[in-house]
Design a protein around this motif. Structure first.
Motif, PDB file in Angstrom:
ATOM      1  N   GLU A 177      75.034  36.133  27.569  1.00 25.59           N
ATOM      2  CA  GLU A 177      76.043  37.074  28.049  1.00 25.59           C
ATOM      3  C   GLU A 177      76.163  37.031  29.567  1.00 25.59           C
ATOM      4  OE1 GLU A 177      74.917  40.836  26.521  1.00 25.59           O
ATOM      5  OE2 GLU A 177      75.574  40.405  24.465  1.00 25.59           O
ATOM      6  N   PHE A 178      75.024  36.859  30.244  1.00 20.52           N
ATOM      7  CA  PHE A 178      75.041  36.832  31.699  1.00 20.52           C
ATOM      8  C   PHE A 178      75.840  35.641  32.240  1.00 20.52           C
ATOM      9  CE2 PHE A 178      73.060  35.291  35.643  1.00 20.52           C
ATOM     10  CZ  PHE A 178      73.253  36.385  36.465  1.00 20.52           C
ATOM     11  N   LEU A 179      75.753  34.488  31.584  1.00 20.79           N
ATOM     12  CA  LEU A 179      76.403  33.283  32.098  1.00 20.79           C
ATOM     13  C   LEU A 179      77.875  33.194  31.717  1.00 20.79           C
ATOM     14  CD1 LEU A 179      73.596  30.632  31.440  1.00 20.79           C
ATOM     15  CD2 LEU A 179      74.241  31.640  33.632  1.00 20.79           C
ATOM     16  N   PHE A 180      78.285  33.790  30.584  1.00 22.69           N
ATOM     17  CA  PHE A 180      79.621  33.514  30.076  1.00 22.69           C
ATOM     18  C   PHE A 180      80.519  34.741  29.952  1.00 22.69           C
ATOM     19  CE2 PHE A 180      76.870  30.144  28.477  1.00 22.69           C
ATOM     20  CZ  PHE A 180      77.559  29.029  28.908  1.00 22.69           C
ATOM     21  N   ASN A 181      79.990  35.971  30.072  1.00 27.52           N
ATOM     22  CA  ASN A 181      80.840  37.153  29.913  1.00 27.52           C
ATOM     23  C   ASN A 181      81.331  37.728  31.230  1.00 27.52           C
ATOM     24  OD1 ASN A 181      80.552  36.949  27.192  1.00 27.52           O
ATOM     25  ND2 ASN A 181      79.133  38.654  26.950  1.00 27.52           N
ATOM     26  N   ARG A 183      82.044  36.847  35.554  1.00 30.81           N
ATOM     27  CA  ARG A 183      82.215  35.732  36.477  1.00 30.81           C
ATOM     28  C   ARG A 183      81.303  35.851  37.679  1.00 30.81           C
ATOM     29  NH1 ARG A 183      88.241  34.254  37.993  1.00 30.81           N
ATOM     30  NH2 ARG A 183      88.093  33.657  35.791  1.00 30.81           N
ATOM     31  N   ASN A 184      81.200  37.059  38.270  1.00 26.94           N
ATOM     32  CA  ASN A 184      80.388  37.264  39.468  1.00 26.94           C
ATOM     33  C   ASN A 184      79.408  38.397  39.193  1.00 26.94           C
ATOM     34  OD1 ASN A 184      79.301  37.602  42.026  1.00 26.94           O
ATOM     35  ND2 ASN A 184      81.265  37.388  43.078  1.00 26.94           N
ATOM     36  N   PRO A 185      78.209  38.098  38.689  1.00 29.58           N
ATOM     37  CA  PRO A 185      77.290  39.168  38.269  1.00 29.58           C
ATOM     38  C   PRO A 185      76.892  40.104  39.407  1.00 29.58           C
ATOM     39  CG  PRO A 185      76.601  37.032  37.400  1.00 29.58           C
ATOM     40  CD  PRO A 185      77.672  36.753  38.388  1.00 29.58           C
ATOM     41  N   GLU A 186      76.556  39.582  40.570  1.00 26.66           N
ATOM     42  CA  GLU A 186      76.097  40.436  41.669  1.00 26.66           C
ATOM     43  C   GLU A 186      77.192  41.384  42.116  1.00 26.66           C
ATOM     44  OE1 GLU A 186      74.479  38.135  44.793  1.00 26.66           O
ATOM     45  OE2 GLU A 186      72.778  37.390  43.612  1.00 26.66           O
ATOM     46  N   GLN A 187      78.410  40.897  42.254  1.00 26.99           N
ATOM     47  CA  GLN A 187      79.509  41.769  42.664  1.00 26.99           C
ATOM     48  C   GLN A 187      79.822  42.798  41.590  1.00 26.99           C
ATOM     49  OE1 GLN A 187      80.848  41.819  45.667  1.00 26.99           O
ATOM     50  NE2 GLN A 187      82.113  43.570  45.086  1.00 26.99           N
ATOM     51  N   THR A 188      79.670  42.409  40.325  1.00 23.04           N
ATOM     52  CA  THR A 188      79.904  43.371  39.240  1.00 23.04           C
ATOM     53  C   THR A 188      78.889  44.497  39.279  1.00 23.04           C
ATOM     54  OG1 THR A 188      80.819  41.602  37.868  1.00 23.04           O
ATOM     55  CG2 THR A 188      80.117  43.607  36.754  1.00 23.04           C
ATOM     56  N   VAL A 189      77.615  44.164  39.451  1.00 25.43           N
ATOM     57  CA  VAL A 189      76.574  45.195  39.526  1.00 25.43           C
ATOM     58  C   VAL A 189      76.803  46.096  40.734  1.00 25.43           C
ATOM     59  CG1 VAL A 189      74.100  45.573  39.832  1.00 25.43           C
ATOM     60  CG2 VAL A 189      74.893  43.784  38.299  1.00 25.43           C
ATOM     61  N   LYS A 190      77.147  45.521  41.858  1.00 27.18           N
ATOM     62  CA  LYS A 190      77.371  46.304  43.071  1.00 27.18           C
ATOM     63  C   LYS A 190      78.551  47.256  42.910  1.00 27.18           C
ATOM     64  CE  LYS A 190      78.380  45.770  47.986  1.00 27.18           C
ATOM     65  NZ  LYS A 190      78.624  44.804  49.079  1.00 27.18           N
ATOM     66  N   SER A 191      79.665  46.764  42.376  1.00 32.71           N
ATOM     67  CA  SER A 191      80.840  47.622  42.199  1.00 32.71           C
ATOM     68  C   SER A 191      80.569  48.744  41.214  1.00 32.71           C
ATOM     69  CB  SER A 191      82.022  46.768  41.730  1.00 32.71           C
ATOM     70  OG  SER A 191      82.328  45.753  42.676  1.00 32.71           O
ATOM     71  N   ALA A 192      79.881  48.430  40.114  1.00 36.59           N
ATOM     72  CA  ALA A 192      79.579  49.468  39.121  1.00 36.59           C
ATOM     73  C   ALA A 192      78.648  50.530  39.700  1.00 36.59           C
ATOM     74  CB  ALA A 192      78.959  48.830  37.881  1.00 36.59           C
ATOM     75  N   ALA A 193      77.602  50.115  40.422  1.00 31.55           N
ATOM     76  CA  ALA A 193      76.657  51.079  41.000  1.00 31.55           C
ATOM     77  C   ALA A 193      77.332  51.951  42.060  1.00 31.55           C
ATOM     78  CB  ALA A 193      75.464  50.341  41.602  1.00 31.55           C
ATOM     79  N   GLN A 231      79.132  48.006  28.481  1.00 27.62           N
ATOM     80  CA  GLN A 231      80.505  47.875  28.022  1.00 27.62           C
ATOM     81  C   GLN A 231      81.071  46.493  28.346  1.00 27.62           C
ATOM     82  OE1 GLN A 231      82.787  51.059  29.709  1.00 27.62           O
ATOM     83  NE2 GLN A 231      81.771  52.658  28.520  1.00 27.62           N
ATOM     84  N   TYR A 232      80.691  45.942  29.491  1.00 33.09           N
ATOM     85  CA  TYR A 232      81.129  44.597  29.852  1.00 33.09           C
ATOM     86  C   TYR A 232      80.361  43.506  29.104  1.00 33.09           C
ATOM     87  CZ  TYR A 232      83.430  46.771  33.895  1.00 33.09           C
ATOM     88  OH  TYR A 232      84.226  47.525  34.707  1.00 33.09           O
ATOM     89  N   ARG A 233      79.294  43.880  28.416  1.00 25.48           N
ATOM     90  CA  ARG A 233      78.391  42.906  27.765  1.00 25.48           C
ATOM     91  C   ARG A 233      77.931  41.875  28.784  1.00 25.48           C
ATOM     92  NH1 ARG A 233      80.893  40.587  22.412  1.00 25.48           N
ATOM     93  NH2 ARG A 233      78.773  39.745  22.340  1.00 25.48           N
ATOM     94  N   ALA A 234      77.432  42.393  29.903  1.00 23.78           N
ATOM     95  CA  ALA A 234      77.045  41.530  31.021  1.00 23.78           C
ATOM     96  C   ALA A 234      75.676  40.904  30.842  1.00 23.78           C
ATOM     97  CB  ALA A 234      77.066  42.332  32.330  1.00 23.78           C
ATOM     98  N   GLY A 235      74.869  41.389  29.897  1.00 30.71           N
ATOM     99  CA  GLY A 235      73.531  40.837  29.725  1.00 30.71           C
ATOM    100  C   GLY A 235      72.593  41.169  30.868  1.00 30.71           C
TER     101      GLY A 235
END
Length: 401
Positions: A177-181, A183-193, A231-235
């Motif tokens: 899920e982390f690699l394919f669900n 695109r930018n994991p670090e930016q996603t975590v930062k924006s959500a937090a 919800q994003y299934r980010a893994g």
């Protein structure tokens, strides 16, 4: 022979051929010829035969060689996943499955490929500030943390502005899920937090946010961020949210500290007043209750005595109505007994001649002084000068007639 003249004409300097030598005049420059496939296959077979034993160059030997190559190709599908990694298998470039740590097998390249990202490493993202990267510059020139106001300034629930810096610690929970669900994991975590932090601070007044509500804020932000990533299934698993700095804006921090000191003084005075109230009110209530109980006891006693006196008077009246003389004499005797019991009296016979009475007046006065004030008993009377007896101090009567 090198100098033989062909039908095309005239040797290297002849002029009869299409390509009549470097200085020939017939035709343009020669074009490159395509490779001869049969010649290349023959050379390849000759090259392989050099390394094979004799008798191995037939069709059977080539079949065995092909089987060996296929076996080596199939064995290349084994791979190892380290304890801190997770295997991600791609089949023709598309995600197929994840594999646990240990020895695993996938179809060899180019059918399946394997990626092994590290899933136990704790990653950190700073929100509201930027900390220098360790090892990127010498210690002497290392910069301090840089504040980012557009990320750190937030509006509280009571419409105040607060400056918050915090760090988010996360790790990979599901590598696929982390690699394919996302695109930018670090930016996603930062924006959500950051979004969840602004929501939580928007519901919290500034005073609790600065003091006792820090742990609750961290817990609420961690849970909210984890919910968005699920919800994003980010893994991704959010391990911790840590507040680094919670202060008013730098432009008003001095005034805010003055207000805080004033609030602290107000709270201290309020606590002192509460302590005084908690001390004086119970005592006053106790005294009031004691007075009430004493008054009730006195009332009950007076009522009981009045009822007893009334009952006694009723009984005496009934007896008096039946025998007036006897009752009158009895009342007189009882009254005199009560009076004389509390008043020392000396009876002297009037027939005795030359009698000098000796009375212990000092003892009598001390006995009378022991009587409680306000009682019905008579108070001590002063004695005459020289130890004599004043007129009312003693009662000398004659013998009863």
């Amino acid at each position: 022979m090198p100098w033989t003249n062909n039908s095309g004409g005239g040797g290297p300097w002849g002029g009869g051929g299409r390509s009549g030598g470097p200085w020939g005049g017939g035709g343009g420059p020669s074009l490159p010829q395509p490779p001869n496939v049969d010649e290349l296959l023959r050379k390849g077979q000759d090259f392989v035969r050099r390394f094979l034993p004799r008798g191995f160059g037939g069709g059977k030997g080539l079949a065995i060689l092909g089987a060996i190559l296929v076996g080596v190709w199939l064995l290349s599908g084994f791979y190892r996943v380290q304890p801190d990694e997770q295997g991600v298998v791609l089949r023709f470039g598309a995600f197929n499955r994840t594999t646990p740590p240990g020895l695993n097998y996938a179809l060899p390249y180019p059918i399946e490929t394997v990626t092994t990202p590290r899933v136990t490493r704790i990653n950190r993202i700073d929100v509201g500030f930027r900390s220098p990267v360790e090892g990127m510059r010498p210690v002497a020139t290392r910069e301090i943390s840089r504040d980012v106001p557009e990320e750190s300034l937030m509006l509280t629930g009571d419409e105040n502005i607060i400056d918050i810096d915090f760090a988010v610690f996360w790790r990979i929970r599901d590598a696929g899920e982390f690699l394919f669900n996302i695109r930018n994991p670090e930016q996603t975590v930062k924006s959500a937090a950051e979004s969840v932090m602004r929501e939580v601070i928007g519901r919290t007044p500034i005073q609790p946010a600065l003091t006792e509500a820090r742990a609750q804020i961290e817990q609420a932000v961690r849970e909210g961020t984890q919910g968005i990533l699920d919800q994003y299934r980010a893994g991704i698993e959010v391990a911790q949210v840590q507040l680094q700095k919670v202060d008013p804006p730098a432009a008003v921090i001095d005034a805010f500290r003055d207000v805080q000191r004033a609030n602290a003084d107000r709270e201290r005075l309020r606590n002192e007043a509460e302590a005084f109230r908690n001390d004086i009110i119970p005592r006053a209530r106790g005294e009031a209750e004691r007075f009430v109980q004493e008054a009730q006891g006195d009332r009950e006693g007076r009522i009981a005595r009045a009822r007893g006196e009334a009952e006694r008077f009723t009984q005496i009246l009934a007896a008096y109505s039946q025998a007036r003389d006897v009752t009158r004499q009895r009342l007189y005797l009882e009254t005199m007994e009560e009076i004389l019991r509390s008043s020392p009296t000396v009876l002297v016979d009037d027939k005795v001649q030359n009698l000098v009475p000796f009375l212990p007046l000092n003892d009598l006065n001390r006995a009378r002084q022991a009587v409680q004030p306000g009682s019905d008993r008579p108070q001590p009377l002063p004695s005459a000068p020289g130890g004599g007896l004043s007129a009312p101090s003693a009662r000398i009567t004659g013998s009863p007639r």
